[in-house]
Design a protein around this motif. Sequence first.
Motif, mmCIF file in Angstrom:
data_model
loop_
_atom_site.group_PDB
_atom_site.id
_atom_site.type_symbol
_atom_site.label_atom_id
_atom_site.label_comp_id
_atom_site.label_asym_id
_atom_site.label_seq_id
_atom_site.Cartn_x
_atom_site.Cartn_y
_atom_site.Cartn_z
ATOM 1 N N LYS A 555 -4.606 0.888 -1.265
ATOM 2 C CA LYS A 555 -4.578 2.259 -1.054
ATOM 3 C C LYS A 555 -5.103 2.397 0.765
ATOM 4 O O LYS A 555 -5.877 1.940 0.873
ATOM 5 N N LYS A 556 -4.168 3.158 0.937
ATOM 6 C CA LYS A 556 -4.345 3.210 2.738
ATOM 7 C C LYS A 556 -3.893 5.117 2.831
ATOM 8 O O LYS A 556 -2.534 5.307 2.638
ATOM 9 N N ASN A 557 -4.630 5.739 3.332
ATOM 10 C CA ASN A 557 -4.690 6.892 4.003
ATOM 11 C C ASN A 557 -3.894 7.447 2.523
ATOM 12 O O ASN A 557 -3.447 8.823 2.919
ATOM 13 N N GLY A 558 -5.166 7.654 1.532
ATOM 14 C CA GLY A 558 -4.726 8.174 -0.056
ATOM 15 C C GLY A 558 -3.357 7.794 -0.326
ATOM 16 O O GLY A 558 -3.295 8.422 -1.540
ATOM 17 N N THR A 559 -2.268 6.697 -0.249
ATOM 18 C CA THR A 559 -1.804 6.446 -1.140
ATOM 19 C C THR A 559 -1.620 5.017 -1.824
ATOM 20 O O THR A 559 -1.969 4.107 -0.340
ATOM 21 N N TYR A 560 -1.426 4.565 -2.915
ATOM 22 C CA TYR A 560 -1.653 3.097 -3.381
ATOM 23 C C TYR A 560 0.216 2.316 -2.803
ATOM 24 O O TYR A 560 1.076 3.158 -3.336
ATOM 25 N N SER A 561 -0.064 1.180 -2.520
ATOM 26 C CA SER A 561 1.361 0.341 -2.689
ATOM 27 C C SER A 561 0.823 -0.190 -3.900
ATOM 28 O O SER A 561 -0.350 -1.048 -3.261
ATOM 29 N N GLY A 562 1.583 -1.214 -3.791
ATOM 30 C CA GLY A 562 1.624 -2.409 -5.054
ATOM 31 C C GLY A 562 2.773 -3.229 -4.777
ATOM 32 O O GLY A 562 3.842 -2.931 -4.702
ATOM 33 N N TYR A 563 2.317 -4.730 -4.958
ATOM 34 C CA TYR A 563 3.400 -5.707 -4.791
ATOM 35 C C TYR A 563 3.312 -7.367 -5.436
ATOM 36 O O TYR A 563 2.244 -7.816 -5.375
ATOM 37 N N GLY A 564 4.132 -7.416 -6.656
ATOM 38 C CA GLY A 564 4.179 -8.295 -7.574
ATOM 39 C C GLY A 564 5.040 -9.709 -6.376
ATOM 40 O O GLY A 564 5.990 -9.182 -5.346
#
Length: 579
Positions: A555-564
């Motif tokens: 989570k950065k600057n309020g946004t989730y990021s994900g990566y498989g």
Amino acid sequence: MYKRIFQVLLVSIYCIDLTAQSFTPIGTVDPSKYVPRQKEIAFSNIGMVTTQHFLATEIGEDIIKSGGNAYDASVAIGFALAVVLPRAGNIGGGGFMVMHDADLNANFAIDYRERAPIESSKDMYLDTDGAVIPNRSTLGYLSSGVPGTVAGLWSVHQRFGSMEWEELLAPAIKLAKEGFEVTPYMQDMLVKYHRKLSKFPETKKIFQSNYPVFNKTLFIQKDLAETLEIISKKGRDGFYRGKVASKIAKDMKSNGGIISKKDLRNYEPVWREPLIANYRGSEIITMPPPSSGGVHIIQMLNILENYELSSMKHNSKEYINILGEVMKYAYSDRSKYLGDPDYFDVPITMLTNKGYANNIFSKIEVGKATPSSEINPGMYIDKESFETTHFSVVDSDGNVVSSTYTLNSSFGSGVVIKGTGILMNNEMDDFSVSPGVPNQFGLLGAKANEIVPGKRPLSSMTPTIAFKDNEFFFTTGSPGGARIISAVLQSILNMIDFNMDVAEANNAIRIHHQWQPDRLEIEFGIDGDSSKWLTEAGYTLKIIKPATNLQLIMKKNGTYSGYGDFRRPDSFALGVTND
Ligand code: DON
């Protein structure tokens, strides 16, 4: 992304395999053969799910979208992976889960690791001369511990779930009953493990009936669907008591296995205090023993905090040198001090102490590899004073779940219990079956990890969550046996020290050293200059195909990021959406 993989492969052309040893990494895959499901970073402001199979990821996302929380999604994912990822996802295995609860603002950990059966004994894998009997702890009925997955997921649901248990099993039941399409990667795994999956008739019937062409066929698991239906109606008792338990005990007895109805009835998961440490201002929340992962992640981070890693070039020769040395000391300690804390007094405080880490730091010389033969467990303790899969979920309330669970080897023991569709683990091999004899991951163990009825075998699984300034920062975890700990460590360094995004942190080449065998493994390869420098420093280098698979959410600057991770190409992260 493709550019990155291409660069990595290109670099590997310049590398030479300098090792004389023949320890083969388990479950390695050549990712360049497949088109990874994950094509770009997934973003969302609501929540994120990442697992090793896109169908399980979609189920998790759907649960959250329909009002479930991260715990609900994790239960649904746990059961779904048992269907779509049979080599690792399971109900016949066990694992660990680390959680952050937003409402309570507290962290939790549950140990749903397998236990040694009542009839097990210290020397059960040795012949009368005390020699290890080949394959006995890895293949067939005698290699299984008492499974913990159903009890673990049940317990998490009882404590934190918000949806009905039946609703969470429904998607897995549907996939087992109606089938799903076999991907090219799964096709290759079913062919690769043909011999193992053909050894036991029940397993062969389910997993090899279409051999050698599974691709594009619907993979249906009728018996498993029935077992899941029973668990759906009866909860944990559907597995540990009644018809399913009787079938497990009966099949075990008819085939030389020792898991009994009593073993199943007695199985309980354990809620444990997570280990919490500070690394450069981030709070690292990780799994305590009987996983060795958390202890050694903290130990290695403590040593590494002495270096200004961010000013070094990522994966430069000096950086690899430092990591290699740090890993040797940690894995050496693992061999002696780590085991099930309910049966052995694991010196957690000593191993995770900053002073101890500083003592080790002061012995490390950049430009030099200390031979493993000169490193012994606990050497610098102050005199005054040890096939798997990972999934992660975050929801809109801020609950975080990080879980790694396994059958141990790919497809576990190779045994499917007659009439149940349950593929059993071969987790007994994670015990130290004989002092000085390495397990299938080349790991050594001692008294701390010897077989005792009821005891849990030592694990490397390292589900981990990080917070910064009281805000969720990231979650990480991986399969890969011994290599789990080093892969998780490097993901933490990539995100904290090198400020990488989830794709960069995942795609970067990983290295591994586990003290014994004394060699430095490097995924894909490194450039000739670094290879020469490291060899001259004293390392035996081994270039390996990837054996780990990180599932990252940040989570950065309020946004989730994900990566498989592209290393197992069906891996997939999906942001929760409103539609
Ligand atoms: O608990 C452990 O450490 C092992 N049973 C994990 C096995 C594993 O990660 C195999 N996957 N590639």
